[in-house]
Scaffold this active site. Sequence first.
Site, PDB file in Angstrom:
ATOM      1  N   LYS A 114       1.513   4.207  -2.954  1.00  0.00           N
ATOM      2  CA  LYS A 114       1.354   5.642  -2.711  1.00  0.00           C
ATOM      3  C   LYS A 114       2.590   6.421  -3.142  1.00  0.00           C
ATOM      4  CE  LYS A 114      -1.923   5.041   1.053  1.00  0.00           C
ATOM      5  NZ  LYS A 114      -2.036   4.776   2.494  1.00  0.00           N
ATOM      6  N   ASP A 125       0.831  -1.205   0.000  1.00  0.00           N
ATOM      7  CA  ASP A 125       0.000   0.000   0.000  1.00  0.00           C
ATOM      8  C   ASP A 125       0.869   1.261   0.000  1.00  0.00           C
ATOM      9  OD1 ASP A 125      -2.650   1.247   0.296  1.00  0.00           O
ATOM     10  OD2 ASP A 125      -1.787   1.926   2.189  1.00  0.00           O
TER      11      ASP A 125
END
Length: 806
Positions: free
Chosen positions: A674, A670
Amino acid sequence: MKVLKFGGTSVGSATNIKKVKEIVLSQNDDVIVVVSALGGITDKILTAANNAATGTSDFHTELTEIRQRHHDTMHELFNGNEPIREVVEKLLDELEQILTGITLVGELTAKTLDRIAGIGERMSSQIIAAFIGAERKDSSLLIQTDSNFGKASVDFQVTIKNIKEEFAGFRGIAVAPGFISKNSKGEFTTLGRGGSDFTAAIIAAALDVEVLEIWTDVNGFMTADPRVIRKAYTIPELTYSEAMELSHFGAKVIYPPTILPVYQKGIPILIKNTFEPENPGTRIVKDVRNGFDRPIKGISSISGITLLTMQGIGMVGVTGISMRLFTALARVNVNVILISQASSENSISVAIEEKMLSKAEQAICEEFEKEIASGQVNKIDIEKEVSVVAIVGENMKKTTGVAGKLFSTIGRNGVNIIAIAQGASELNISWVVKNEDLRKTLNVVHESFFLSEFVELNIFLMGIGTVGGNLLQQLKQQQEKLLKEKHLRVKLTGVANSKKMLFEREGIDISEFRDKLAQAEKTSSLQGFVDEMKDMNIYNSVFVDCTASDNVASVYKEILNANIAIVTANKVAASSDYENYAELKRIAKRKGVKFLFETNVGAGLPIINTLNDLVNSGDRILKIEAVLSGTLNYIFNTISEDIPLSKTILMAKEEGYSEPDPRIDLSGVDVARKILILARESGYRIEMEDISIKRFVPDSLFNGTLDEFWEGVPGLDAAFETERKKLVAENKKWRFVARFENGKAEAGLEVVDASHPFYDLEGSNNLVMYTTERYHEFPMLIKGYGAGASVTAAGVFADLIKVSNI
Ligand code: ADP
Ligand code: ASP
Ligand code: MG
């Protein structure tokens, strides 16, 4: 003296005729009342005649209805004591006889049709004259025309003389039928559909009255047809030219030929509502008095159009082509609604009524037979099922940029413009679109030019889990305020969960959407959802993705290509292959729609926005250092003597911070996504494989099932506790840090001491530090809640507001 004309709806029933009487009797002037047939009667007569001629279906159904309507109306108006019953009955019998005649002959000529088309007016004028207690005048004896049955041309000389003679010294109230006339042989003709307005104008002009009032069923001439544009509003004043143009292009509120006779005499026209007589309505005059100074007054449209394009290199520079084309069309009585010619003279397009197509095509082919045979003119191109739309306003002359704004607005909404024409008078710009794009075009243009009271945003939401559900709650709370303060109406137009999907053009009531969705008929399917959005073809549409699904991300291209904006909380697309990400951004740019994903990084924090602003204003990003996982930060802030690692992971999931599968957070995937997105938005071409992630959980835990993961995780607790104690003693903390510098990105668990900006990062907060050419010595810091459904939903909401451009 005044002339008042009441249309079909105004005289459509006994109740309405009573209203008409009130209006007429309240005038303190001499009045000539011109009336239409009872609403819908002319249509019924024409249907009956056609049925009689083709023998396909019996005309008696219509005839019985026509009889019944008149009987009922008379009964109610005269309480059974019907003085003109006999006259009306005779007219009904006449109608029946002619219909029977048509059936027998099996043929219907325009002449025969005109013999009966006006029977509605002949009856209504009898009934109304009797009810008001006024004298009845027979317009057909006054208005003389040629023998062009169906739409005859008026012989004004004879007509004006007749009217003047008939009304010489007239006082009081007279009632006359609209629409009907006769030729010099005394045969019935009609003035064309909607022609009662014209009758009233002819009488008004002949008698040079003070005002011509057209009483109808709406509050005057409106900015658009109120049946199509709910937000249309009354135009207080129009010039004759504006009214002429608007009505010529389909504003049915007034029949176009009506304007000329009163314009020549300078008689003002007043459009009034029979059902709201106190409403001022619209005044049509020579010069508009007050500054109703928008560049555009109104928009109108005509459907059922075909565009004929004659094309050929052989046409360039040849004189007389247009003349021959229009003469050929005029010969067969084809009315040209719009003309568009390229300056190269390579092609010329004309818009005509679809029903005239075969006549027109034949006329053109005959006229240009030689040129077609020799190849000078290629074959004639035919585009069917199109509509002509026009915007009209005298102030366009004084305003630059109208066409530019018009066509860019339409284009951004994905509507293809097939042809354009602007008169040199600059009073009107008209263009041709496909029928299926008409409603959208009208809405878009109305909204952007008429400053409708509000802008609409149509939301198609996929995913109503924590983020989607929260978004809808926030939307519901803000709807009224946005409408009031920002004039933005946000509508939930479509919504889907994994089982069902629901669409409502007028907007779904958010407080009921869960029940409604549960009861919806349509089973959910991704392609079905996309197809429905495209089919609905609504302007200002935005697709909102509150899922975390790869599949959903895979349809973004199709959605953007359909000129539908995207706001997404789903990171899959922006972190997919660089080519895919770049292609999505390119499509959005080309189509002029937004593709926004602010919540992909740091939930509601303005991280991507700020980055875009820096880059767009010429700054260069040198380094990004960030704590980007709300989940991981929460975990490392929560872990303590009493709460082991495994428990913190469970808590993060329960708090709604983590992804549905917390391994995506723990593995650093994750965070990698980003930092990847931030690097890309900084202008670097970088792929997921280029990011090195140092995991702090052994790979074995990621390889099995989710259940195996939950079973295995407590095994890590002891080692983490030992390490944690050491850090506490040294006054240090764990932070999962992502870094981007020199085109390289990495992420991993780091230990920071109390002097580091990351040290005091509470709970699930995120922190991004941008070191740029401008923010060099002291980097820019953005810090705050970086996870959680409500802040994420708020971020999505903020993107939505951006889409609406308010
Ligand atoms: P009448 O029977 O009174 O002659 P029409 O049906 O011929 O009435 O014309 C009135 C209708 O015209 C309205 O009900 C409205 O739906 C339609 N219309 C189309 N464009 C406009 C416009 N720009 N302003 C007002 N009405 C319009
Ligand atoms: N009754 C005629 C029509 O329907 C004329 C009119 O109402 O203006 O076309
Ligand atoms: Mg009308």
